[in-house]
Design a protein around this motif. Sequence first.
Motif, PDB file in Angstrom:
ATOM      1  N   PHE A  11       0.948  -1.286  -0.061  1.00 33.73           N
ATOM      2  CA  PHE A  11       0.051  -0.083   0.000  1.00 33.73           C
ATOM      3  C   PHE A  11       0.822   1.358   0.015  1.00 33.73           C
ATOM      4  O   PHE A  11       0.625   2.197  -0.837  1.00 33.73           O
ATOM      5  N   GLY A  12       1.840   1.261   0.790  1.00 41.67           N
ATOM      6  CA  GLY A  12       2.636   2.752   1.160  1.00 41.67           C
ATOM      7  C   GLY A  12       3.438   2.697  -0.098  1.00 41.67           C
ATOM      8  O   GLY A  12       3.638   3.858  -0.588  1.00 41.67           O
ATOM      9  N   GLY A  13       4.290   1.768  -0.718  1.00 34.08           N
ATOM     10  CA  GLY A  13       5.144   2.022  -1.658  1.00 34.08           C
ATOM     11  C   GLY A  13       4.337   2.004  -3.061  1.00 34.08           C
ATOM     12  O   GLY A  13       4.830   3.101  -3.824  1.00 34.08           O
ATOM     13  N   ILE A  62      11.146  -1.535  -5.357  1.00 40.73           N
ATOM     14  CA  ILE A  62      11.655  -2.710  -5.223  1.00 40.73           C
ATOM     15  C   ILE A  62      10.792  -3.828  -4.237  1.00 40.73           C
ATOM     16  O   ILE A  62      10.159  -3.359  -3.132  1.00 40.73           O
ATOM     17  N   ASP A  63      10.334  -4.959  -5.003  1.00 37.53           N
ATOM     18  CA  ASP A  63       9.739  -6.056  -4.115  1.00 37.53           C
ATOM     19  C   ASP A  63      10.296  -7.427  -4.408  1.00 37.53           C
ATOM     20  O   ASP A  63      10.554  -7.714  -5.601  1.00 37.53           O
ATOM     21  N   LYS A  64      10.207  -8.236  -3.336  1.00 31.07           N
ATOM     22  CA  LYS A  64      10.653  -9.714  -3.730  1.00 31.07           C
ATOM     23  C   LYS A  64       9.325 -10.572  -4.359  1.00 31.07           C
ATOM     24  O   LYS A  64       9.801 -11.512  -5.031  1.00 31.07           O
ATOM     25  N   GLY A 101       3.998   2.904   7.146  1.00 34.44           N
ATOM     26  CA  GLY A 101       3.408   1.711   7.183  1.00 34.44           C
ATOM     27  C   GLY A 101       3.481   0.735   8.298  1.00 34.44           C
ATOM     28  O   GLY A 101       4.174   1.237   9.229  1.00 34.44           O
ATOM     29  N   ASP A 102       3.148  -0.539   8.047  1.00 38.33           N
ATOM     30  CA  ASP A 102       3.342  -1.359   9.062  1.00 38.33           C
ATOM     31  C   ASP A 102       4.796  -1.614   9.673  1.00 38.33           C
ATOM     32  O   ASP A 102       4.641  -2.052  10.801  1.00 38.33           O
ATOM     33  N   VAL A 103       5.750  -1.365   8.872  1.00 37.18           N
ATOM     34  CA  VAL A 103       7.085  -1.281   9.360  1.00 37.18           C
ATOM     35  C   VAL A 103       7.277  -0.408  10.608  1.00 37.18           C
ATOM     36  O   VAL A 103       8.466  -0.616  11.159  1.00 37.18           O
TER      37      VAL A 103
HETATM   38  C1  LIG Z   1      -6.702 -10.708   6.687  1.00 36.84           C
HETATM   39  C2  LIG Z   1      -6.411  -9.440   6.402  1.00 36.84           C
HETATM   40  C3  LIG Z   1      -7.256  -8.293   6.058  1.00 36.84           C
HETATM   41  C4  LIG Z   1      -6.884  -6.982   5.951  1.00 36.84           C
HETATM   42  N1  LIG Z   1      -7.897  -6.193   5.596  1.00 36.84           N
HETATM   43  C5  LIG Z   1      -7.544  -4.915   5.433  1.00 36.84           C
HETATM   44  C6  LIG Z   1      -8.431  -3.836   5.125  1.00 36.84           C
HETATM   45  O1  LIG Z   1      -9.700  -4.117   4.932  1.00 36.84           O
HETATM   46  N2  LIG Z   1      -8.172  -2.413   5.002  1.00 36.84           N
HETATM   47  C7  LIG Z   1      -6.914  -2.191   5.244  1.00 36.84           C
HETATM   48  O2  LIG Z   1      -6.441  -0.976   4.877  1.00 36.84           O
HETATM   49  N3  LIG Z   1      -5.962  -3.119   5.432  1.00 36.84           N
HETATM   50  C8  LIG Z   1      -6.123  -4.505   5.599  1.00 36.84           C
HETATM   51  N4  LIG Z   1      -5.267  -5.337   6.060  1.00 36.84           N
HETATM   52  C9  LIG Z   1      -3.885  -4.889   6.142  1.00 36.84           C
HETATM   53  C10 LIG Z   1      -3.084  -4.415   4.954  1.00 36.84           C
HETATM   54  O3  LIG Z   1      -2.929  -5.361   4.329  1.00 36.84           O
HETATM   55  C11 LIG Z   1      -1.720  -4.080   5.577  1.00 36.84           C
HETATM   56  O4  LIG Z   1      -1.637  -3.157   6.499  1.00 36.84           O
HETATM   57  C12 LIG Z   1      -0.798  -3.459   4.506  1.00 36.84           C
HETATM   58  O5  LIG Z   1      -0.732  -4.184   3.537  1.00 36.84           O
HETATM   59  C13 LIG Z   1       0.275  -2.851   4.881  1.00 36.84           C
HETATM   60  O6  LIG Z   1       1.004  -1.800   3.835  1.00 36.84           O
HETATM   61  P1  LIG Z   1       2.330  -1.394   3.832  1.00 36.84           P
HETATM   62  O7  LIG Z   1       2.551  -0.925   2.759  1.00 36.84           O
HETATM   63  O8  LIG Z   1       2.823  -0.964   4.997  1.00 36.84           O
HETATM   64  O9  LIG Z   1       3.270  -2.964   3.719  1.00 36.84           O
HETATM   65  P2  LIG Z   1       2.754  -4.330   2.677  1.00 36.84           P
HETATM   66  O10 LIG Z   1       1.602  -4.151   1.997  1.00 36.84           O
HETATM   67  O11 LIG Z   1       3.012  -5.527   3.544  1.00 36.84           O
HETATM   68  O12 LIG Z   1       4.137  -4.290   1.761  1.00 36.84           O
HETATM   69  C14 LIG Z   1       5.279  -4.585   2.083  1.00 36.84           C
HETATM   70  C15 LIG Z   1       5.977  -5.236   0.764  1.00 36.84           C
HETATM   71  O13 LIG Z   1       7.396  -5.608   1.474  1.00 36.84           O
HETATM   72  C16 LIG Z   1       7.860  -6.438   0.585  1.00 36.84           C
HETATM   73  N5  LIG Z   1       9.016  -7.050   1.203  1.00 36.84           N
HETATM   74  C17 LIG Z   1       9.127  -7.401   2.497  1.00 36.84           C
HETATM   75  N6  LIG Z   1      10.580  -7.861   2.946  1.00 36.84           N
HETATM   76  C18 LIG Z   1      11.305  -7.684   1.594  1.00 36.84           C
HETATM   77  C19 LIG Z   1      12.401  -8.002   1.152  1.00 36.84           C
HETATM   78  N7  LIG Z   1      13.521  -8.317   2.016  1.00 36.84           N
HETATM   79  N8  LIG Z   1      12.928  -7.636   0.158  1.00 36.84           N
HETATM   80  C20 LIG Z   1      11.843  -7.239  -0.964  1.00 36.84           C
HETATM   81  N9  LIG Z   1      10.646  -7.097  -0.601  1.00 36.84           N
HETATM   82  C21 LIG Z   1      10.314  -7.322   0.694  1.00 36.84           C
HETATM   83  C22 LIG Z   1       6.751  -7.457   0.823  1.00 36.84           C
HETATM   84  O14 LIG Z   1       6.800  -8.320  -0.475  1.00 36.84           O
HETATM   85  C23 LIG Z   1       5.551  -6.672   0.427  1.00 36.84           C
HETATM   86  O15 LIG Z   1       4.949  -6.399  -0.773  1.00 36.84           O
HETATM   87  C24 LIG Z   1      -5.811  -6.704   6.201  1.00 36.84           C
HETATM   88  C25 LIG Z   1      -4.582  -7.608   6.578  1.00 36.84           C
HETATM   89  C26 LIG Z   1      -4.999  -8.907   6.779  1.00 36.84           C
HETATM   90  C27 LIG Z   1      -3.926  -9.885   7.138  1.00 36.84           C
END
Ligand SMILES: Cc1cc2nc3c(=O)[nH]c(=O)nc-3n(C[C@H](O)[C@H](O)[C@H](O)COP(=O)(O)OP(=O)(O)OC[C@H]3O[C@@H](n4cnc5c(N)ncnc54)[C@H](O)[C@@H]3O)c2cc1C
Length: 377
Positions: free
Chosen positions: A12-14, A34-36, A282-284
């Motif tokens: 979502f964030g990236g 970049i994503d794996k 984001g989540d990190v």
């Molecule tokens: C069951 C469930 C239901 C959900 N429902 C909702 C909802 O309705 N609404 C909502 O807003 N949120 C929902 N979420 C939460 C949401 O999916 C996450 O909070 C959101 O994806 C976080 O975004 P982010 O960009 O922080 O990280 P992420 O979307 O997790 O992205 C992180 C990325 O980093 C990559 N990555 C990690 N380590 C490495 C590495 N070493 N090398 C390369 N790439 C790497 C991963 O592959 C991933 O694509 C739900 C989650 C779950 C599990």
Amino acid sequence: MKLRVVVLGAGFGGLELSSMLSEALAERLDLTLIDKNDSFYFGYSKLDVMFGRQTPNAVRLAYSNIVKPGVRFRQEVIMAIDPEARRVTTNTATYNADILVVALGADYDLAATPGLIEGGNEFYSFAGAERLREVLPTFSKGRAIVGVTSTPFKCPPAPSEAALLLHEHLTARGVRNACEISLVMPFGVPIPPSPATSQALLAAFAERGITFIPNRLVRALDPARRVAILDNASEMPYDLFLGIPKHRVPGVVAASGMTEDGWIPVNPKNLKTRFPGVYAVGDVTSVGTPKAGVFSEGAARVVAASLIAELQGGEQPQAYAGAGSCYIEFGANRVGRVDVDFLSGPSPTGSFIEPSVALVGEKKHFGSSRQARWFGL
Ligand SMILES: Cc1cc2nc3c(=O)[nH]c(=O)nc-3n(C[C@H](O)[C@H](O)[C@H](O)COP(=O)(O)OP(=O)(O)OC[C@H]3O[C@@H](n4cnc5c(N)ncnc54)[C@H](O)[C@@H]3O)c2cc1C
């Protein structure tokens, strides 16, 4: 001179950050995302996949669709992050950045809950949700537990949604009367910032005979005796365990030295880390909002707006408010919505919109509008 941005993680964030910067800066931008993985999926798609409402292939959005001025996607595994030097090493290359954005999300530590791997299931990873597609149709009688094992955890409404959708699934198969459903949650009510949402969920649980167990975590499973052990040492027998595993930062983030108490601390107003030119969204992070896509996206928008203002000499954006809407599946083709605001007032607030068929359409639009903006699909 182009702005060299390296974005780690295409969630979502990236994705939101890359889209906004590309729209505003186009040829002045040199962004590597970049994503794996080779594809993205919305978190909520895991519920659709586990309950057989969608196939895994139908919910995957391939990164190869990203065609944006100034943006190049690289499918590589990030092996090391040097935040002082703003240098990133992957399995195949090294990248130096003017601006580095860490958006690597949260990983799961299944082994932290004894017995979970051997005797339970989890639906928070895509692979776990896919496995449950095969497991759920075989569960026809006995005790099911949806249980949180640790805090913080992503999308606080998701365990409640899983319990409600499990009820729907078992009812549709005509076996609901032979099954019990319990939900173990670490909070006193399902959604603490929004009493109205909590009330609606508690009423829905009561109507459907789902037992809500507040203020508890599942510490371990004993697969031999088929019992879940809670954090007060009480035991609950189970035949089907649907767990929310312990969350942690990806290993590469832990090794980077950027974390404190397990997560990356940031200035909640602008998402800056203590390293110059390095942001985390984001989540990190430990920014103070729940871990959910809408918050990752909102944080990314603040970072993008700030970088655009810096480059174009405009005004800096308002501080990050930590506000967003989450859709909640109630089953029976009805979706509710909670609007929450975590950072702009002295304490979190939330309001609730009753479940309806109209909100099913709104949730679809939430997904399709992002699919269009991020992937051009
Ligand atoms: C069951 C469930 C239901 C959900 N429902 C909702 C909802 O309705 N609404 C909502 O807003 N949120 C929902 N979420 C939460 C949401 O999916 C996450 O909070 C959101 O994806 C976080 O975004 P982010 O960009 O922080 O990280 P992420 O979307 O997790 O992205 C992180 C990325 O980093 C990559 N990555 C990690 N380590 C490495 C590495 N070493 N090398 C390369 N790439 C790497 C991963 O592959 C991933 O694509 C739900 C989650 C779950 C599990």
